[in-house]
Design a protein around this motif. Structure first.
Motif, PDB file in Angstrom:
ATOM      1  N   TYR A   1       0.829  -1.215   0.000  1.00 45.88           N
ATOM      2  CA  TYR A   1       0.000   0.000   0.000  1.00 45.88           C
ATOM      3  C   TYR A   1       0.861   1.261   0.000  1.00 45.88           C
ATOM      4  O   TYR A   1       0.463   2.296  -0.535  1.00 45.88           O
ATOM      5  CB  TYR A   1      -0.903   0.045   1.242  1.00 45.88           C
ATOM      6  CG  TYR A   1      -1.922  -1.068   1.321  1.00 45.88           C
ATOM      7  CD1 TYR A   1      -2.498  -1.613   0.181  1.00 45.88           C
ATOM      8  CD2 TYR A   1      -2.328  -1.573   2.567  1.00 45.88           C
ATOM      9  CE1 TYR A   1      -3.432  -2.630   0.257  1.00 45.88           C
ATOM     10  CE2 TYR A   1      -3.264  -2.583   2.663  1.00 45.88           C
ATOM     11  CZ  TYR A   1      -3.811  -3.116   1.506  1.00 45.88           C
ATOM     12  OH  TYR A   1      -4.729  -4.106   1.599  1.00 45.88           O
ATOM     13  N   SER A   2       2.013   1.192   0.625  1.00 47.86           N
ATOM     14  CA  SER A   2       2.844   2.394   0.771  1.00 47.86           C
ATOM     15  C   SER A   2       3.694   2.697  -0.467  1.00 47.86           C
ATOM     16  O   SER A   2       4.375   3.724  -0.522  1.00 47.86           O
ATOM     17  CB  SER A   2       3.765   2.264   1.991  1.00 47.86           C
ATOM     18  OG  SER A   2       4.745   1.258   1.776  1.00 47.86           O
ATOM     19  N   ARG A   3       3.669   1.777  -1.436  1.00 44.73           N
ATOM     20  CA  ARG A   3       4.497   1.986  -2.638  1.00 44.73           C
ATOM     21  C   ARG A   3       3.669   1.698  -3.884  1.00 44.73           C
ATOM     22  O   ARG A   3       3.962   0.772  -4.647  1.00 44.73           O
ATOM     23  CB  ARG A   3       5.732   1.076  -2.616  1.00 44.73           C
ATOM     24  CG  ARG A   3       6.454   1.029  -1.276  1.00 44.73           C
ATOM     25  CD  ARG A   3       7.651   0.095  -1.286  1.00 44.73           C
ATOM     26  NE  ARG A   3       8.857   0.777  -1.659  1.00 44.73           N
ATOM     27  CZ  ARG A   3       9.768   1.248  -0.790  1.00 44.73           C
ATOM     28  NH1 ARG A   3       9.630   1.082   0.494  1.00 44.73           N
ATOM     29  NH2 ARG A   3      10.843   1.864  -1.226  1.00 44.73           N
ATOM     30  N   PRO A   4       2.611   2.475  -4.124  1.00 45.76           N
ATOM     31  CA  PRO A   4       1.748   2.215  -5.279  1.00 45.76           C
ATOM     32  C   PRO A   4       2.491   2.487  -6.593  1.00 45.76           C
ATOM     33  O   PRO A   4       3.530   3.141  -6.598  1.00 45.76           O
ATOM     34  CB  PRO A   4       0.590   3.194  -5.080  1.00 45.76           C
ATOM     35  CG  PRO A   4       1.157   4.294  -4.263  1.00 45.76           C
ATOM     36  CD  PRO A   4       2.184   3.659  -3.360  1.00 45.76           C
ATOM     37  N   PRO A   5       1.946   1.988  -7.701  1.00 48.50           N
ATOM     38  CA  PRO A   5       2.598   2.198  -8.999  1.00 48.50           C
ATOM     39  C   PRO A   5       2.883   3.668  -9.305  1.00 48.50           C
ATOM     40  O   PRO A   5       3.867   3.990  -9.973  1.00 48.50           O
ATOM     41  CB  PRO A   5       1.583   1.622  -9.994  1.00 48.50           C
ATOM     42  CG  PRO A   5       0.844   0.589  -9.216  1.00 48.50           C
ATOM     43  CD  PRO A   5       0.757   1.122  -7.804  1.00 48.50           C
ATOM     44  N   GLU A   6       2.044   4.563  -8.782  1.00 50.29           N
ATOM     45  CA  GLU A   6       2.239   5.988  -9.084  1.00 50.29           C
ATOM     46  C   GLU A   6       3.583   6.498  -8.583  1.00 50.29           C
ATOM     47  O   GLU A   6       4.205   7.359  -9.221  1.00 50.29           O
ATOM     48  CB  GLU A   6       1.102   6.822  -8.474  1.00 50.29           C
ATOM     49  CG  GLU A   6      -0.231   6.669  -9.179  1.00 50.29           C
ATOM     50  CD  GLU A   6      -0.953   5.355  -8.883  1.00 50.29           C
ATOM     51  OE1 GLU A   6      -0.520   4.595  -7.986  1.00 50.29           O
ATOM     52  OE2 GLU A   6      -1.949   5.082  -9.573  1.00 50.29           O
ATOM     53  N   VAL A   7       4.051   6.014  -7.433  1.00 60.10           N
ATOM     54  CA  VAL A   7       5.337   6.526  -6.940  1.00 60.10           C
ATOM     55  C   VAL A   7       6.466   6.084  -7.866  1.00 60.10           C
ATOM     56  O   VAL A   7       7.471   6.786  -8.009  1.00 60.10           O
ATOM     57  CB  VAL A   7       5.665   6.128  -5.468  1.00 60.10           C
ATOM     58  CG1 VAL A   7       4.603   6.622  -4.500  1.00 60.10           C
ATOM     59  CG2 VAL A   7       5.907   4.656  -5.286  1.00 60.10           C
TER      60      VAL A   7
END
Ligand code: DUC
Ligand code: ZN
Ligand code: ZN
Ligand code: ZN
Length: 485
Positions: free
Chosen positions: A210-216
Motif C-alpha cells: 500500500y505504501s508503494r503504489p505504482p504511481e510513486v
C-alpha cells in the motif's frame, strides 16, 4: 583443455542454426558444422539441446548490509545458485556505507567477491553528492572499469538522493562516458505513506504494498528520464515493475531518448495477491521494492519485452531468511526488502515466456544475456556464442521439467518465492569460461573460479541522448566538469 560441443542448435539473439562449438583456453574458437575435435578434446553431445550464451543477471545484491542486516546469499552461494540455473555472470551493486569513499567500498566488494564461482562485474552507487564523490567517479570509471552508477530515489534517510544530487551525478556520468541507473520510486511520498499507514494501525506486510503504489514508481521514472535528458546522458531504470513506469520509458524511447528498462522475473510472474490473506511469514518473504503489482501490470511488462521497449530481465537477487524477515514482525517498514530468484530466472522466463509463445528462443537469449551485455558494454565478450567470445554457455533442454522447491535449491535461504511452480525448459550443462561449472545437478564450480569483468566507458555517441539539443551541448559539457557541492 579443449571441449567440443557437438550436434546442438546454437541460439544467439539474432540467429539460430545447427552447429558445433569448439572451445579452447576458455574461449570459443570455432562455430560450424561437423567440426573436428583436436586430439584430447572432451566431447559433449548436445543433440536435441540449445546451445545459448550463459545468462547474465544485471542486478544482484550479494552479502549486502541493508536495513540493519546482511543479505543471506554471499558471492559464493549466489553465483553457485546462478550457475545451477544457467546464469554464468552477475552484476552486483557496490554500495558505499554512510561516509565511506567509493574507493574503500570498491575494495570491500573486491574482497567479498573473491569467492565468486562465476564471473561478475559491479555497478557503483552514488548515495550523496560532494566534491570527493565527483573526483572518485573518475577513478571508478577509468581505473576500476565500472561504467554504471546506481541512484536510489527511495530509502529516505538512508540511500536516497534528491533531484539536485541526481542532476549533478548524471551530468558527471555524461562527462565520463558512464551511464546512470535509477531505483525509481518517490521516496518522500513512500515515507509519508508508510507513516500514515502505521498511524492507522496497518503494521503487516500488506502495508508495504500500500505504501508503494505504482504511481510513486511512474512519477520517479518519468522524473529520472527528464533529468537524464537535461544532463545529456542515457538512463537505465532498474526493476521496472508497473505500467506507469513502462509507459514513461516507452514514451522516452519514442522521443529518441536512450532509456532502458529492466523488469524482474518476479514482477513478470507474481502479483499483489502474494501479500493478501496470507500468513505473515509467507507475505513477508515476498516483501521487496518495488512490491508485486496487481496482475494487469504484468501484461504491460510482457508487451514491453515483446516490443523492445523493455530490454532485459533481472532478479534484484537480495535474499533474506525467514528469521531476518521477522525483524519487521511489528512494523512492515522494518522487514528487510528483497527476494531471491537467481537460480530460477532462466527456467521461469522460459516457462512463462517461451512456452507461452510470448518470446522466441532468440528473444529469450536477448533479454537474459545479449541485450544485457550490449547495454552494459561487455559484448561480444559476454552474451554471444561466437568465435572470440568467452565460453560461458548453457546447454538447454526445452523438454526437461521440474518443480521449484526450497528443498532442492542451491541458494542459502529457507524458502523460495516460486515454491511449487512447475517449469519446463532447464539447463543440462553450464560452462563458465570453458569449464564445466554445473552438469545435471552436479555443481563443479568452486569458490574463487569467477573473475571480475571490467566494463569500459561508452563511446560519446552513446552517452548523448538524441534529443539532447545541440545548443545545450557546450553548457552541458562544461557543467559535467564543475561541481557545486
Ligand atoms: N529492493 C529490494 O527489494 N532489495 C534491495 C534493494 C531494493 O531496492
Ligand atoms: Zn532497487
Ligand atoms: Zn531492489
Ligand atoms: Zn537492487
Amino acid at each position: 583443455m579443449s571441449i567440443l560441443i557437438r550436434g546442438g542448435t546454437v541460439v544467439n539473439h539474432d540467429h539460430s542454426r545447427r552447429a558445433d562449438v569448439l572451445i579452447e583456453g576458455g574461449q570459443i574458437v570455432a562455430v560450424g558444422e561437423k567440426l573436428e575435435a583436436p586430439g584430447k578434446a572432451e566431447i559433449i553431445d548436445a543433440g536435441g539441446l540449445y546451445v545459448m550464451p550463459g545468462g547474465i543477471d544485471p542486478h544482484t545484491h550479494m552479502e549486502l548490509m541493508f536495513m540493519g542486516t546482511v543479505s543471506a546469499d554471499d558471492f559464493e552461494w549466489g553465483t553457485k545458485a546462478a550457475l545451477s540455473g544457467g546464469t554464468t555472470m552477475i552484476v552486483d551493486f557496490c554500495i558505499p556505507a554512510p561516509k565511506q569513499s567509493m574507493l574503500a567500498a570498491y575494495q570491500d566488494w573486491r574482497r567479498k567477491s573473491e569467492k565468486a564461482a562465476s564471473d561478475y562485474s559491479f555497478h557503483m552507487a552514488v548515495t550523496w553528492w560532494d566534491k570527493p564523490v565527483f573526483d572518485e567517479m573518475e577513478t571508478v570509471v577509468k581505473t576500476y572499469g565500472i561504467n554504471t552508477f546506481k541512484h536510489f530515489m527511495a530509502y529516505k534517510g538512508a540511500l536516497m538522493v534528491n533531484d539536485d544530487e541526481l542532476y549533478h551525478s548524471f551530468s558527471r556520468c555524461a562527462g565520463l562516458g558512464a551511464m546512470p541507473l535509477v531505483h525509481a520510486e518517490n521516496g518522500d511520498v513512500v515515507f509519508r505513506m508508510q507513516a500514515d499507514l502505521l498511524a492507522q494501525g496497518v503494521t503487516g506486510p500488506e502495508g508495504h504494498a500500500y505504501s508503494r503504489p505504482p504511481e510513486v514508481e511512474g512519477e520517479a521514472t518519468n522524473r529520472a528520464i527528464m533529468i537524464a535528458d537535461m544532463a545529456g546522458c542515457p538512463l537505465y531504470v532498474v526493476h521496472t515493475s508497473c505500467r506507469e513506469a513502462h509507459e514513461a520509458i516507452k514514451r522516452a524511447r519514442e522521443a529518441g531518448k536512450r532509456v532502458y528498462g529492466e523488469p524482474l522475473i518476479q514482477h513478470l510472474t507474481l502479483d499483489e495477491d502474494e501479500y493478501r490473506n496470507k500468513d505473515w511469514d509467507y507475505a513477508a518473504r515476498r516483501v521487496m521494492s518495488p512490491p508485486f503489482r496487481p496482475k494487469k501490470h504484468q501484461d504491460s511488462l510482457w508487451a514491453g519485452l515483446q516490443s523492445g521497449s523493455l530490454q532485459v530481465v533481472a532478479t534484484d537477487h537480495c535474499s533474506f531468511t525467514t528469521e531476518q524477515k521477522r525483524m519487521g514482525a511489528k512494523d512492515f517498514t522494518r522487514i528487510p526488502n528483497g527476494t531471491g530468484g537467481l537460480e530460477d530466472r532462466m527456467p521461469m522466463l522460459w516457462t512463462a515466456g517461451v512456452n507461452t509463445g510470448r518470446l522466441t528462443k532468440e528473444e529469450f537469449v536477448a533479454v537474459t544475456s545479449a541485450n544485457i551485455a550490449r547495454i552494459l558494454n561487455m559484448y561480444p565478450k559476454k552474451g554471444r556464442v561466437d568465435v572470440g567470445s568467452d565460453a560461458d554457455l548453457v546447454l538447454w533442454d526445452p523438454t526437461r521439467s521440474k518443480t521449484i522447491s526450497a528443498k532442492t535449491q542451491v541458494s542459502r535461504i529457507d524458502y523460495n518465492v516460486f515454491e511449487g511452480y512447475q517449469v519446463t525448459g532447464l539447463p543440462v550443462t553450464v560452462l563458465s569460461r570453458g569449464r564445466i561449472a554445473w552438469k545435471d545437478g552436479d555443481l563443479r564450480a568452486k569458490a574463487g573460479d569467477g573473475e571480475f569483468v571490467r566494463r569500459d566507458p561508452f563511446p560519446a555517441a552513446h552517452v548523448a541522448n538524441s534529443t539532447w539539443r545541440e545548443i545545450n551541448r557546450p553548457r552541458a559539457v562544461k557543467r559535467a566538469g564543475v561541481v557545486t557541492p
